[in-house]
Design a protein around this motif. Structure first.
Motif, mmCIF file in Angstrom:
data_model
loop_
_atom_site.group_PDB
_atom_site.id
_atom_site.type_symbol
_atom_site.label_atom_id
_atom_site.label_comp_id
_atom_site.label_asym_id
_atom_site.label_seq_id
_atom_site.Cartn_x
_atom_site.Cartn_y
_atom_site.Cartn_z
ATOM 1 N N PHE A 91 -7.310 39.505 9.186
ATOM 2 C CA PHE A 91 -7.629 39.457 7.764
ATOM 3 C C PHE A 91 -6.831 40.529 7.031
ATOM 4 O O PHE A 91 -6.393 41.504 7.630
ATOM 5 N N THR A 92 -6.681 40.335 5.734
ATOM 6 C CA THR A 92 -6.069 41.368 4.899
ATOM 7 C C THR A 92 -7.138 41.953 3.990
ATOM 8 O O THR A 92 -8.172 41.331 3.734
ATOM 9 N N LEU A 93 -6.862 43.135 3.509
ATOM 10 C CA LEU A 93 -7.774 43.767 2.555
ATOM 11 C C LEU A 93 -7.861 42.925 1.280
ATOM 12 O O LEU A 93 -8.923 42.843 0.656
ATOM 13 N N ALA A 94 -6.775 42.263 0.922
ATOM 14 C CA ALA A 94 -6.782 41.383 -0.257
ATOM 15 C C ALA A 94 -7.812 40.271 -0.091
ATOM 16 O O ALA A 94 -8.575 39.975 -1.015
ATOM 17 N N LEU A 95 -7.852 39.666 1.087
ATOM 18 C CA LEU A 95 -8.807 38.594 1.341
ATOM 19 C C LEU A 95 -10.238 39.110 1.295
ATOM 20 O O LEU A 95 -11.120 38.471 0.710
ATOM 21 N N ALA A 96 -10.485 40.272 1.876
ATOM 22 C CA ALA A 96 -11.836 40.839 1.896
ATOM 23 C C ALA A 96 -12.330 41.143 0.475
ATOM 24 O O ALA A 96 -13.458 40.797 0.115
ATOM 25 N N GLY A 113 -12.869 34.134 19.180
ATOM 26 C CA GLY A 113 -11.436 34.378 19.148
ATOM 27 C C GLY A 113 -11.101 35.589 18.309
ATOM 28 O O GLY A 113 -11.976 36.296 17.810
ATOM 29 N N ASP A 114 -9.816 35.843 18.140
ATOM 30 C CA ASP A 114 -9.331 36.959 17.336
ATOM 31 C C ASP A 114 -8.900 36.440 15.970
ATOM 32 O O ASP A 114 -8.185 35.441 15.870
ATOM 33 N N TYR A 115 -9.342 37.126 14.925
ATOM 34 C CA TYR A 115 -9.016 36.735 13.552
ATOM 35 C C TYR A 115 -8.373 37.915 12.852
ATOM 36 O O TYR A 115 -8.800 39.055 12.993
ATOM 37 N N THR A 151 -0.819 43.974 2.468
ATOM 38 C CA THR A 151 -0.094 44.734 3.490
ATOM 39 C C THR A 151 -1.054 45.471 4.429
ATOM 40 O O THR A 151 -0.630 45.983 5.455
ATOM 41 N N VAL A 152 -2.330 45.530 4.047
ATOM 42 C CA VAL A 152 -3.340 46.188 4.873
ATOM 43 C C VAL A 152 -4.085 45.107 5.647
ATOM 44 O O VAL A 152 -4.785 44.286 5.054
ATOM 45 N N THR A 153 -3.911 45.107 6.974
ATOM 46 C CA THR A 153 -4.528 44.069 7.795
ATOM 47 C C THR A 153 -5.478 44.688 8.819
ATOM 48 O O THR A 153 -5.351 45.867 9.169
ATOM 49 N N PHE A 154 -6.427 43.886 9.249
ATOM 50 C CA PHE A 154 -7.334 44.294 10.312
ATOM 51 C C PHE A 154 -7.732 43.060 11.105
ATOM 52 O O PHE A 154 -7.660 41.944 10.606
ATOM 53 N N GLU A 155 -8.110 43.299 12.344
ATOM 54 C CA GLU A 155 -8.491 42.193 13.221
ATOM 55 C C GLU A 155 -9.980 42.250 13.529
ATOM 56 O O GLU A 155 -10.555 43.327 13.659
#
Length: 184
Positions: free
Chosen positions: A63-68, A59-61, A41-45
């Motif tokens: 990501f979620t904190l889960a992925l990081a 480009g713009d990507y 639920t925590v996202t960043f670009e």
């Protein structure tokens, strides 16, 4: 840093009971799903726009904190043991993908809380069978080893790296013996 064999032996020393291992095959994935759900639920670009990069990379990507966090943990797993890291990547991808999808909807925090609680219930039921405290009580790093332990159990059941399986089991039994002596 301890080797993969040492870490799995430490974990296995309090996971020798078959029923405990079975409950962990339910509890650990539930806990991982719950954590991944909340962290999804925590996202960043991140925007890449550099002349030195090829156009298809710019480009713009999102990501979620889960992925990081999963990426960082995967680096650790690859350092420990490449075949097990590859296997955990394949086996746990559906959990993270599912958590990401569910995080887009309503009620994800409630679902995460219930799932987290149920996962830990399974963990503690398992340790009731084992009559031993969870491995993370003495070493918080064992929280990261739990998922790898499940994958290692599958890996060894498939007959892969029998020497490593034997070494881990022997070390685990010896560690367990020492733990039980210390209790007495």
């Amino acid at each position: 840093m301890k080797t993969i064999t040492e870490q799995l032996a430490n974990y296995k020393s309090v996971h020798l009971n078959r029923n405990n291992i079975i409950t962990h095959f339910i509890g650990i994935p539930l806990i991982i799903f719950a954590i991944a759900l909340v962290l999804s639920t925590v996202t960043f670009e991140v925007s890449l726009d550099a002349a030195s990069l090829p156009d298809f990379i710019n480009g713009d990507y999102r990501f979620t904190l889960a992925l990081a966090i999963a990426a960082a943990v995967m680096v650790y797993y690859f350092i420990l043991h490449i075949p097990l890291a590859l296997m955990i990547l394949v086996c746990f991808f559906p959990i993270f993908y599912g958590a990401h999808q569910v995080a887009q909807g309503e009620g994800s925090y409630v679902l995460a809380g219930v799932t987290f609680f149920v996962g830990w219930v399974f963990q503690f039921i398992g340790h009731g069978f084992e009559k031993a405290k969870p491995a993370f009580i003495d070493d918080l790093n064992q929280l990261l080893i739990g998922p790898l332990f499940l994958i290692a159990e599958i890996y060894f059941i498939l007959g892969l790296n029998k020497a490593m399986a034997k070494d881990i089991h022997e070390q685990a039994v010896e560690k367990r013996h020492l733990l039980e002596q210390a209790k007495a």
